[in-house]
Scaffold this motif. Structure first.
Motif, PDB file in Angstrom:
ATOM      1  N   LEU A  56       0.822  -1.214   0.000  1.00 16.62           N
ATOM      2  CA  LEU A  56       0.000   0.000   0.000  1.00 16.62           C
ATOM      3  C   LEU A  56       0.858   1.267   0.000  1.00 16.62           C
ATOM      4  CD1 LEU A  56      -2.849  -1.149   2.412  1.00 16.62           C
ATOM      5  CD2 LEU A  56      -2.952  -0.947  -0.081  1.00 16.62           C
ATOM      6  N   LEU A  57       1.928   1.253   0.795  1.00 14.21           N
ATOM      7  CA  LEU A  57       2.796   2.438   0.821  1.00 14.21           C
ATOM      8  C   LEU A  57       3.437   2.636  -0.557  1.00 14.21           C
ATOM      9  CD1 LEU A  57       4.593   2.171   4.301  1.00 14.21           C
ATOM     10  CD2 LEU A  57       2.533   3.425   3.715  1.00 14.21           C
ATOM     11  N   LYS A  58       3.841   1.524  -1.164  1.00 15.36           N
ATOM     12  CA  LYS A  58       4.481   1.644  -2.476  1.00 15.36           C
ATOM     13  C   LYS A  58       3.482   2.013  -3.564  1.00 15.36           C
ATOM     14  CE  LYS A  58       8.747  -0.516  -1.452  1.00 15.36           C
ATOM     15  NZ  LYS A  58       9.322  -1.724  -0.936  1.00 15.36           N
ATOM     16  N   ALA A  59       2.228   1.633  -3.387  1.00 14.03           N
ATOM     17  CA  ALA A  59       1.204   2.022  -4.368  1.00 14.03           C
ATOM     18  C   ALA A  59       1.106   3.555  -4.423  1.00 14.03           C
ATOM     19  CB  ALA A  59      -0.147   1.423  -3.998  1.00 14.03           C
ATOM     20  N   GLU A  93      13.275   3.531   3.872  1.00 12.40           N
ATOM     21  CA  GLU A  93      13.439   4.440   2.743  1.00 12.40           C
ATOM     22  C   GLU A  93      12.077   4.769   2.099  1.00 12.40           C
ATOM     23  OE1 GLU A  93      15.696   6.323   1.834  1.00 12.40           O
ATOM     24  OE2 GLU A  93      15.142   6.847  -0.224  1.00 12.40           O
ATOM     25  N   THR A  94      11.187   3.771   2.057  1.00 10.18           N
ATOM     26  CA  THR A  94       9.845   4.011   1.513  1.00 10.18           C
ATOM     27  C   THR A  94       9.131   5.097   2.320  1.00 10.18           C
ATOM     28  OG1 THR A  94       9.679   1.751   0.706  1.00 10.18           O
ATOM     29  CG2 THR A  94       7.610   2.921   1.038  1.00 10.18           C
ATOM     30  N   VAL A  95       9.198   4.954   3.653  1.00  8.18           N
ATOM     31  CA  VAL A  95       8.545   5.944   4.511  1.00  8.18           C
ATOM     32  C   VAL A  95       9.199   7.321   4.314  1.00  8.18           C
ATOM     33  CG1 VAL A  95       8.021   6.584   6.900  1.00  8.18           C
ATOM     34  CG2 VAL A  95       7.832   4.197   6.193  1.00  8.18           C
ATOM     35  N   GLU A 100       9.372  12.864   2.526  1.00 10.71           N
ATOM     36  CA  GLU A 100      10.254  13.919   2.012  1.00 10.71           C
ATOM     37  C   GLU A 100      10.131  14.177   0.518  1.00 10.71           C
ATOM     38  OE1 GLU A 100      14.215  13.492   3.591  1.00 10.71           O
ATOM     39  OE2 GLU A 100      13.401  13.074   5.577  1.00 10.71           O
ATOM     40  N   VAL A 101       9.700  13.187  -0.257  1.00 12.82           N
ATOM     41  CA  VAL A 101       9.544  13.405  -1.693  1.00 12.82           C
ATOM     42  C   VAL A 101       8.071  13.681  -2.034  1.00 12.82           C
ATOM     43  CG1 VAL A 101       9.942  12.502  -4.013  1.00 12.82           C
ATOM     44  CG2 VAL A 101      11.537  11.923  -2.169  1.00 12.82           C
ATOM     45  N   ALA A 102       7.180  12.798  -1.552  1.00 16.64           N
ATOM     46  CA  ALA A 102       5.767  12.965  -1.897  1.00 16.64           C
ATOM     47  C   ALA A 102       5.068  13.993  -1.003  1.00 16.64           C
ATOM     48  CB  ALA A 102       5.051  11.618  -1.822  1.00 16.64           C
ATOM     49  N   GLY A 103       5.728  14.369   0.121  1.00 15.24           N
ATOM     50  CA  GLY A 103       5.159  15.407   0.975  1.00 15.24           C
ATOM     51  C   GLY A 103       3.995  14.960   1.844  1.00 15.24           C
ATOM     52  N   LEU A 104       3.915  13.655   2.127  1.00 15.34           N
ATOM     53  CA  LEU A 104       2.823  13.172   2.980  1.00 15.34           C
ATOM     54  C   LEU A 104       3.118  13.458   4.444  1.00 15.34           C
ATOM     55  CD1 LEU A 104       1.925  11.817   0.390  1.00 15.34           C
ATOM     56  CD2 LEU A 104       1.710   9.664   1.625  1.00 15.34           C
ATOM     57  N   ASP A 105       2.033  13.532   5.209  1.00 17.33           N
ATOM     58  CA  ASP A 105       2.163  13.829   6.617  1.00 17.33           C
ATOM     59  C   ASP A 105       2.067  12.508   7.398  1.00 17.33           C
ATOM     60  OD1 ASP A 105       2.247  15.148   8.971  1.00 17.33           O
ATOM     61  OD2 ASP A 105       0.178  15.880   8.910  1.00 17.33           O
ATOM     62  N   ILE A 106       3.221  11.969   7.818  1.00 16.39           N
ATOM     63  CA  ILE A 106       3.214  10.731   8.605  1.00 16.39           C
ATOM     64  C   ILE A 106       3.884  11.033   9.941  1.00 16.39           C
ATOM     65  CG2 ILE A 106       4.026   8.331   8.741  1.00 16.39           C
ATOM     66  CD1 ILE A 106       3.909   8.172   5.725  1.00 16.39           C
ATOM     67  N   SER A 107       3.149  10.842  11.039  1.00 21.22           N
ATOM     68  CA  SER A 107       3.659  11.247  12.354  1.00 21.22           C
ATOM     69  C   SER A 107       4.803  10.339  12.809  1.00 21.22           C
ATOM     70  CB  SER A 107       2.535  11.186  13.388  1.00 21.22           C
ATOM     71  OG  SER A 107       2.220   9.838  13.668  1.00 21.22           O
ATOM     72  N   LYS A 112       7.185   4.906  13.692  1.00 17.91           N
ATOM     73  CA  LYS A 112       7.715   3.910  14.602  1.00 17.91           C
ATOM     74  C   LYS A 112       6.897   2.616  14.517  1.00 17.91           C
ATOM     75  CE  LYS A 112       9.284   3.164  19.278  1.00 17.91           C
ATOM     76  NZ  LYS A 112       8.844   1.781  19.205  1.00 17.91           N
ATOM     77  N   THR A 113       5.577   2.768  14.455  1.00 19.78           N
ATOM     78  CA  THR A 113       4.698   1.599  14.315  1.00 19.78           C
ATOM     79  C   THR A 113       5.099   0.767  13.096  1.00 19.78           C
ATOM     80  OG1 THR A 113       2.869   2.788  15.327  1.00 19.78           O
ATOM     81  CG2 THR A 113       2.287   0.922  13.957  1.00 19.78           C
ATOM     82  N   LEU A 114       5.351   1.446  11.979  1.00 13.27           N
ATOM     83  CA  LEU A 114       5.691   0.748  10.737  1.00 13.27           C
ATOM     84  C   LEU A 114       7.055   0.069  10.812  1.00 13.27           C
ATOM     85  CD1 LEU A 114       4.440   3.359   8.135  1.00 13.27           C
ATOM     86  CD2 LEU A 114       3.539   1.054   8.488  1.00 13.27           C
TER      87      LEU A 114
END
Ligand code: ZN
Ligand code: ZN
Ligand code: ZN
Length: 324
Positions: A56-59, A93-95, A100-107, A112-114
């Protein structure tokens, strides 16, 4: 159907429905209507949860640009990518690329959970399941919760009508499954708080394994939720300190919150422990001798913690050192 069509149909397994299919399997194994998940269920739930997270993250990265899914873009090309002939980016690196590249907001907590999940998966592949059912359940619930939010926010708005229809039933079961796991955790915790944890609130902290506030620091150091013992206080103190979610701001030094206890002289004094009795604030608690150390000062000379007997501003050993 021509041979090439059949071939294409066989390989065609689009990432998002594929990830949702993995998640469906996870809740089918963990959120049963009755009965506990078997050891085999736990094993495949962890493996499939990790597979779902990765897919899902890679999608989402792929939507940005296909080359972001690849570990080293300079070593690949579109043809190789489409043939599946590439090394894909690591979890960390995916996260990083999503943020940092796609600009998503991941806390920081979600990150840490991932990463904990990826570590669980690696451990499982090499050593088998070493954790208790309840620890797997609570950690899986955290990941499911994140992935459902991720799907809702970043993937489902872009999904095709066909995929939407094909995955609707599974998504509903996944949401229900998460609710079932969460309510199991909540009701078990409510019972523990009313019974076994009662009276121990000033020494009850969050367990680094299951993340529940069910770990009594008393020398025995047992988490009643997992349930498991932590026989090595040093290992426990480090795991707790690491999991406190404290990350210094960029450029700021990492401040050590694990120091020597002046009473038992082991480096197991967690300066920022959060007990149930004092939720929302920090209290220094030694995970070895189980003392709440809220009467200590930091030595102005060597930085060690000491218990002042008068108004002195340095520790006893510095004091005798100065006297020669
Ligand atoms: Zn636990
Ligand atoms: Zn101590
Ligand atoms: Zn000193």
């Amino acid at each position: 159907m021509s041979e090439s069509e059949a071939q294409e149909r066989k390989i065609h397994y689009p990432p998002m429905p594929n990830g949702i299919d993995y998640l469906r399997d996870v809740v089918d194994r963990l959120a049963r209507e009755s009965g506990e998940p078997s050891e085999r269920d736990l094993k495949y739930a962890v493996l499939h949860l990790q597979a779902a997270a990765e897919v899902l993250l890679k999608a989402r990265l792929r939507e940005e640009h296909w080359s972001l899914v690849v570990a080293k873009a300079e070593k690949t090309n579109r043809k190789k990518f489409e043939a599946g002939d590439f090394e894909s980016a690591s979890n960390a690196e995916t996260v990083r690329r999503l943020v940092e590249v796609a600009g998503l907001d991941i806390s920081a907590a979600d990150k840490k959970t991932l990463l904990d999940l990826a570590a669980d998966r690696n451990q499982l592949q090499h050593w088998g399941i070493t954790e208790e059912v309840n620890a797997v359940l609570t950690r899986a619930a955290n990941v499911l919760d994140f992935l459902i939010r991720f799907l809702d926010q970043y993937l489902l708005p872009q999904i095709s009508a066909d995929d939407k229809e094909a995955t609707a039933g599974d998504l509903e079961e996944i949401r229900k499954g998460l609710t079932r796991i969460e309510s199991y955790v909540a009701s078990r915790m409510a019972r523990l708080r009313d019974e076994d944890l009662k009276g121990h609130e000033d020494r009850t902290v969050r367990c680094p394994d299951c993340q529940q506030s069910a770990l009594i620091i008393d020398g025995q150091n047992s988490c009643l939720f997992c349930p498991r013992d932590w026989p090595d206080p040093l290992e426990l103190a480090s795991a707790y300190d690491e999991g406190s979610g404290y990350f210094p701001a960029p450029g700021e030094p990492y401040e050590d919150t694990l120091v020597d206890c002046p009473d038992c002289e082991t480096p197991t004094l967690v300066l920022e422990a959060e007990t149930v009795a004092r939720a929302g604030s920090f209290v220094p608690l030694c995970f070895n001798c189980a003392r709440v150390q809220d009467d200590l000062e930091e030595c102005g000379r060597c930085g060690e913690r000491y218990r002042p007997t008068d108004e002195e501003s340095i520790c006893y050993s510095c004091f005798s050192d100065l006297l020669g």
